[in-house]
Design an enzyme around this catalytic site. Sequence first.
Site, PDB file in Angstrom:
ATOM      1  N   TYR A  80      -6.152   1.952   2.623  1.00  0.00           N
ATOM      2  CA  TYR A  80      -6.605   1.100   1.457  1.00  0.00           C
ATOM      3  C   TYR A  80      -7.586   0.253   0.808  1.00  0.00           C
ATOM      4  O   TYR A  80      -8.170  -0.452   1.199  1.00  0.00           O
ATOM      5  CB  TYR A  80      -5.374   0.762   0.624  1.00  0.00           C
ATOM      6  CG  TYR A  80      -4.775   0.050   0.072  1.00  0.00           C
ATOM      7  CD1 TYR A  80      -4.483   0.830  -1.378  1.00  0.00           C
ATOM      8  CD2 TYR A  80      -5.487  -1.917  -0.167  1.00  0.00           C
ATOM      9  CE1 TYR A  80      -4.456   0.399  -2.839  1.00  0.00           C
ATOM     10  CE2 TYR A  80      -5.320  -1.636  -1.575  1.00  0.00           C
ATOM     11  CZ  TYR A  80      -4.843  -0.916  -2.786  1.00  0.00           C
ATOM     12  OH  TYR A  80      -4.685  -1.758  -3.965  1.00  0.00           O
ATOM     13  N   GLN A 110      -6.376   0.493  -7.663  1.00  0.00           N
ATOM     14  CA  GLN A 110      -6.170   0.287  -8.216  1.00  0.00           C
ATOM     15  C   GLN A 110      -6.246   0.003 -10.460  1.00  0.00           C
ATOM     16  O   GLN A 110      -5.728   0.796 -10.703  1.00  0.00           O
ATOM     17  CB  GLN A 110      -5.627  -1.268  -8.606  1.00  0.00           C
ATOM     18  CG  GLN A 110      -5.200  -2.273  -9.367  1.00  0.00           C
ATOM     19  CD  GLN A 110      -4.985  -3.345  -9.393  1.00  0.00           C
ATOM     20  OE1 GLN A 110      -3.858  -4.518  -8.169  1.00  0.00           O
ATOM     21  NE2 GLN A 110      -5.478  -4.260 -10.171  1.00  0.00           N
ATOM     22  N   GLU A 138      -8.311  17.681 -35.494  1.00  0.00           N
ATOM     23  CA  GLU A 138      -9.888  17.451 -34.848  1.00  0.00           C
ATOM     24  C   GLU A 138      -9.412  16.393 -33.407  1.00  0.00           C
ATOM     25  O   GLU A 138     -10.484  15.827 -32.645  1.00  0.00           O
ATOM     26  CB  GLU A 138     -10.090  16.274 -36.296  1.00  0.00           C
ATOM     27  CG  GLU A 138     -10.407  17.625 -36.903  1.00  0.00           C
ATOM     28  CD  GLU A 138     -11.065  16.765 -38.286  1.00  0.00           C
ATOM     29  OE1 GLU A 138     -11.339  15.863 -38.223  1.00  0.00           O
ATOM     30  OE2 GLU A 138     -11.204  17.587 -39.304  1.00  0.00           O
ATOM     31  N   LYS A 143      -8.842  16.644 -50.973  1.00  0.00           N
ATOM     32  CA  LYS A 143      -9.357  17.145 -49.614  1.00  0.00           C
ATOM     33  C   LYS A 143      -7.134  17.113 -49.050  1.00  0.00           C
ATOM     34  O   LYS A 143      -6.644  16.559 -49.012  1.00  0.00           O
ATOM     35  CB  LYS A 143     -10.177  15.898 -48.640  1.00  0.00           C
ATOM     36  CG  LYS A 143     -10.963  15.618 -49.100  1.00  0.00           C
ATOM     37  CD  LYS A 143     -11.896  16.811 -49.706  1.00  0.00           C
ATOM     38  CE  LYS A 143     -12.161  17.447 -47.579  1.00  0.00           C
ATOM     39  NZ  LYS A 143     -13.435  16.657 -47.162  1.00  0.00           N
ATOM     40  N   SER A 155      -8.131  12.981 -48.473  1.00  0.00           N
ATOM     41  CA  SER A 155      -8.965  11.705 -48.163  1.00  0.00           C
ATOM     42  C   SER A 155      -8.819  10.454 -48.953  1.00  0.00           C
ATOM     43  O   SER A 155      -8.447  10.408 -49.764  1.00  0.00           O
ATOM     44  CB  SER A 155     -10.504  12.049 -48.269  1.00  0.00           C
ATOM     45  OG  SER A 155     -11.121  11.143 -49.025  1.00  0.00           O
ATOM     46  N   ASN A 162      -7.136  17.511 -44.945  1.00  0.00           N
ATOM     47  CA  ASN A 162      -8.017  17.650 -43.467  1.00  0.00           C
ATOM     48  C   ASN A 162      -6.597  17.765 -42.582  1.00  0.00           C
ATOM     49  O   ASN A 162      -5.678  17.621 -42.032  1.00  0.00           O
ATOM     50  CB  ASN A 162      -9.206  16.568 -43.324  1.00  0.00           C
ATOM     51  CG  ASN A 162      -9.722  16.146 -44.717  1.00  0.00           C
ATOM     52  OD1 ASN A 162      -9.896  17.335 -45.038  1.00  0.00           O
ATOM     53  ND2 ASN A 162      -9.620  14.774 -44.864  1.00  0.00           N
ATOM     54  N   THR A 193     -16.976  37.663 -31.321  1.00  0.00           N
ATOM     55  CA  THR A 193     -17.539  37.015 -29.703  1.00  0.00           C
ATOM     56  C   THR A 193     -18.922  36.237 -30.851  1.00  0.00           C
ATOM     57  O   THR A 193     -19.917  36.204 -31.868  1.00  0.00           O
ATOM     58  CB  THR A 193     -17.736  37.676 -28.698  1.00  0.00           C
ATOM     59  OG1 THR A 193     -19.668  39.045 -30.469  1.00  0.00           O
ATOM     60  CG2 THR A 193     -16.974  38.863 -28.577  1.00  0.00           C
ATOM     61  N   HIS A 194     -19.617  35.553 -29.874  1.00  0.00           N
ATOM     62  CA  HIS A 194     -20.564  34.651 -30.482  1.00  0.00           C
ATOM     63  C   HIS A 194     -19.949  33.598 -31.798  1.00  0.00           C
ATOM     64  O   HIS A 194     -20.862  33.520 -33.059  1.00  0.00           O
ATOM     65  CB  HIS A 194     -21.966  35.481 -30.757  1.00  0.00           C
ATOM     66  CG  HIS A 194     -22.631  36.033 -29.343  1.00  0.00           C
ATOM     67  ND1 HIS A 194     -22.703  35.231 -28.716  1.00  0.00           N
ATOM     68  CD2 HIS A 194     -22.221  37.111 -28.693  1.00  0.00           C
ATOM     69  CE1 HIS A 194     -22.394  36.093 -27.107  1.00  0.00           C
ATOM     70  NE2 HIS A 194     -22.752  37.150 -27.786  1.00  0.00           N
ATOM     71  N   ASN A 236       0.971  -1.311   0.035  1.00  0.00           N
ATOM     72  CA  ASN A 236       0.192   0.118   0.146  1.00  0.00           C
ATOM     73  C   ASN A 236       1.076   0.877  -0.149  1.00  0.00           C
ATOM     74  O   ASN A 236       0.881   1.969  -1.047  1.00  0.00           O
ATOM     75  CB  ASN A 236      -1.076   0.471   1.412  1.00  0.00           C
ATOM     76  CG  ASN A 236      -2.019  -1.415   1.467  1.00  0.00           C
ATOM     77  OD1 ASN A 236      -1.777  -1.823  -0.271  1.00  0.00           O
ATOM     78  ND2 ASN A 236      -3.116  -1.456   2.472  1.00  0.00           N
TER      79      ASN A 236
END
Length: 493
Positions: free
Chosen positions: A316, A321, A289, A282, A276, A284, A154-155, A109
């Site tokens: 403990y 674990q 992402e 493409k 792609s 990407n 903004t927004h 422990n």
Amino acid sequence: MSDILRRGRLSSTPDEDMINFTSSMSADKWIFEADILVDMAHTVMLHEQGIIKEKDCSSILKGLLKIKEEGIEELDHSYEDIHISLESRLIDMVGEDTGGRMHSGRSRNDEVATCIRIRLRDELLSLMEELSGLRKTLLEKASENTETLMPGFTHLQHAQPTTFAHHLVAHSDAIGRDIERIIGAFSRVNKCPLGSAAFASTGFDLDRERTRSLLGFDDVLGNSMDAVSTRDFLIESASAMSNIMVNLSKMAEEIIIWSSSEFSFVELDDMYSSTSSIMPQKKNPDSAELVRGKAGTVIGSLMALLSLCKALPLSYNRDLQEATPNMWRAVETTRSAVRITKGMVATMKVNTESMAEKSVLGFTTATELADTMVRVAGIPFRTAHQIVGVLARGNGNPNMEEIDAVAKDVLGECLSDRGLTAEIVKEALDPVLNISRRAIIGGPAPVEMKRAIESRLKELENTKTSITGLNSSIDNSLKALFSVVEAYTGKEA
Ligand code: ARG
């Protein structure tokens, strides 16, 4: 081979299913080296306290060096964790009369809690370095772009003109706070639970201060029950990492949007792009992402840690674990995301023309026009806001006649009669002048941005000095441990 853990109390052996369910061996690869350090420091201290003889101490240390050299693969993976399989390997090597003495005054422990803290502090130090690198890259990119106009949002609607530098320093400040949070977490991680044994400490006269110092911890944890059972330092670290990932995901989201044809503010280097399998044209922004997506992984780890620690009785419990793999997943994911983000930012092409062109779209200079009416014509801001609001229904580039016509309507007076001129209006609608007027602390004016970048680069130097200090204090302690081990074994540790 007889199982050194179960052979006394238990008669039947677990089947494969049960071993897989209960074992932490696969996650324990993260703490294999830390466990050897803990074993070494504990063994040295046991001898110094007269608990084990010198010959046992040196045989155990020699065995540990051998195990370290052989690597984790040589250990018996049917044991439930690294601690017991390492001890069993040691006993195989040096015999039970010697190897069987290493675990005196210790429990798995306090052992596991110490190992986790040792590995985690190293990870936090590396993360501090990675974050400093990212912050530096953001600041360098910013200093190349203090005059690069862009629309601020903004927004996600065009709001006011700003500069790319202003935007990048905003992200760099968030990363600066992330570094502070990791340094804060480090100060609570780097405390030593060793000597707490199962939870009630031990009747052996252990020198906790000695093992603390040999292992490079700043302090011992003062209550043996708390020491073995708390995982709040994991929650805190994972929370700081979640915050980092939230910040990175915001940057990633912008990079994704900015890479679209609609925006075309930036273009990622090919290295950070994918294509792609069907659409040959493409390009990407997959790395961005994935940074955005991996934020979910780290937040998930934090949620797992919180949920499994919640309502656990002292001290403990084996539930704990389940905590560590979540921590390692969070650490690994966060570090790589920081590194990849740094690479993306450092190598991306900035399309300054497209940014500048779009900086005035959507009448982004409207606020400055209203402010100018207040300053020059002495009208209340709320009235100016109304006048410019009406003007904004037009093309976003009002001339003096249009302004006067609306002012007459709203205020009953022409602003040209109160000192506003076509020249002053033209200046208010100029995005470059808009920005240079915003020179107060935190504003985008190039002069203020240059000052801001300078001060942050200095801050970064101080951070680097702190990181070096933390690293070398640990290194020095471990060097002291290794020289003691060398003295007992005649072998380089
Ligand atoms: N593998 C265990 C863990 O990660 C080590 C501690 C085991 N302690 C025990 N009392 N079963 O938590």
